[in-house]
Design a protein around this motif. Structure first.
Motif, PDB file in Angstrom:
ATOM      1  N   GLU A  66     -11.627 -53.626  19.967  1.00  0.00           N
ATOM      2  CA  GLU A  66     -10.596 -53.075  20.840  1.00  0.00           C
ATOM      3  C   GLU A  66     -10.274 -51.636  20.437  1.00  0.00           C
ATOM      4  N   LEU A  67     -10.237 -51.367  19.140  1.00  0.00           N
ATOM      5  CA  LEU A  67     -10.005 -49.993  18.678  1.00  0.00           C
ATOM      6  C   LEU A  67     -11.126 -49.071  19.150  1.00  0.00           C
ATOM      7  N   MET A  68     -12.358 -49.551  19.050  1.00  0.00           N
ATOM      8  CA  MET A  68     -13.496 -48.744  19.493  1.00  0.00           C
ATOM      9  C   MET A  68     -13.422 -48.497  20.994  1.00  0.00           C
ATOM     10  N   ASP A  69     -13.038 -49.510  21.763  1.00  0.00           N
ATOM     11  CA  ASP A  69     -12.893 -49.341  23.217  1.00  0.00           C
ATOM     12  C   ASP A  69     -11.805 -48.331  23.536  1.00  0.00           C
ATOM     13  N   THR A  70     -10.698 -48.379  22.801  1.00  0.00           N
ATOM     14  CA  THR A  70      -9.599 -47.424  23.009  1.00  0.00           C
ATOM     15  C   THR A  70     -10.064 -46.008  22.690  1.00  0.00           C
ATOM     16  N   ALA A  71     -10.757 -45.845  21.569  1.00  0.00           N
ATOM     17  CA  ALA A  71     -11.266 -44.520  21.186  1.00  0.00           C
ATOM     18  C   ALA A  71     -12.242 -44.001  22.234  1.00  0.00           C
ATOM     19  N   ARG A  72     -13.125 -44.864  22.706  1.00  0.00           N
ATOM     20  CA  ARG A  72     -14.119 -44.488  23.725  1.00  0.00           C
ATOM     21  C   ARG A  72     -13.427 -44.083  25.028  1.00  0.00           C
ATOM     22  N   GLU A 110       1.170 -49.481  16.044  1.00  0.00           N
ATOM     23  CA  GLU A 110       0.676 -49.706  17.404  1.00  0.00           C
ATOM     24  C   GLU A 110      -0.706 -50.359  17.424  1.00  0.00           C
ATOM     25  N   TYR A 111      -1.570 -49.938  16.520  1.00  0.00           N
ATOM     26  CA  TYR A 111      -2.950 -50.443  16.502  1.00  0.00           C
ATOM     27  C   TYR A 111      -3.244 -51.329  15.300  1.00  0.00           C
ATOM     28  N   ARG A 112      -2.278 -51.597  14.464  1.00  0.00           N
ATOM     29  CA  ARG A 112      -2.486 -52.259  13.171  1.00  0.00           C
ATOM     30  C   ARG A 112      -3.288 -53.554  13.256  1.00  0.00           C
TER      31      ARG A 112
END
Length: 170
Positions: A150-156, A142-144
């Protein structure tokens, strides 16, 4: 097995935080904030790009890029030039001062990474890379291929949702 896995994950998280501390320190010692080097390098790679193009390449929101560019411009690291073809459009260029800051920061970042991997053989580095890729694949595709930002924004965003839920329950 659970305790062993928790210990490994704890070490990975600790390593991430330590790496971030050293990179942030290196950036500040070289006159930049942590996230400014990738912006400068991206503009240098795409001289005379627009803020919109920069935001798209870096997958950062346009307002975030605008704020960062304004800061970089204020410190004399980036200049905006009018596009002769379209006067409504401005294009970004890294100044000589910005190039010097980027070069010294990149050298400092590279030193942090060299220190991190001191004593590793090329074979060990290749093996570690393979193991990390397997771990990334194990968490799912999904996040590969999503960029770091973008990963940091999703985590935030997820952390913010959790905090909102906690406030409701509180």
């Amino acid at each position: 097995m659970g305790d062993k896995l928790r210990d490994i994950v704890w070490r990975i998280n600790r390593l991430h935080v330590l790496h971030r501390i050293y990179l942030s320190r290196a950036a500040l010692e070289n006159g930049l904030y942590f996230g400014q080097l990738p912006i400068l390098e991206n503009i240098m790679d795409h001289d005379l790009c627009t803020q919109k193009e920069l935001a798209a390449w870096m997958r950062i929101s346009a307002p975030s890029i605008a704020t960062s560019v304004k800061r970089l411009q204020k410190h004399g690291l980036v200049e905006k030039h009018s596009d002769p073809e379209d006067l409504r459009c401005t294009r970004l260029h890294v100044t000589e001062k910005g190039r010097a800051y980027a070069a010294s920061s990149r050298a400092a970042f590279d030193q942090v990474d060299e220190r991190l991997f001191a004593g590793f053989t090329p074979q060990e580095l290749e093996e570690l890379q393979g193991l990390l890729e397997r771990m990334i694949d194990n968490l799912g595709s999904e996040y590969r291929d999503r960029p770091w930002r973008e990963l940091m924004d999703t985590a935030r965003s997820l952390r913010h949702q959790v905090e909102q839920e906690e406030e409701k329950d509180g």
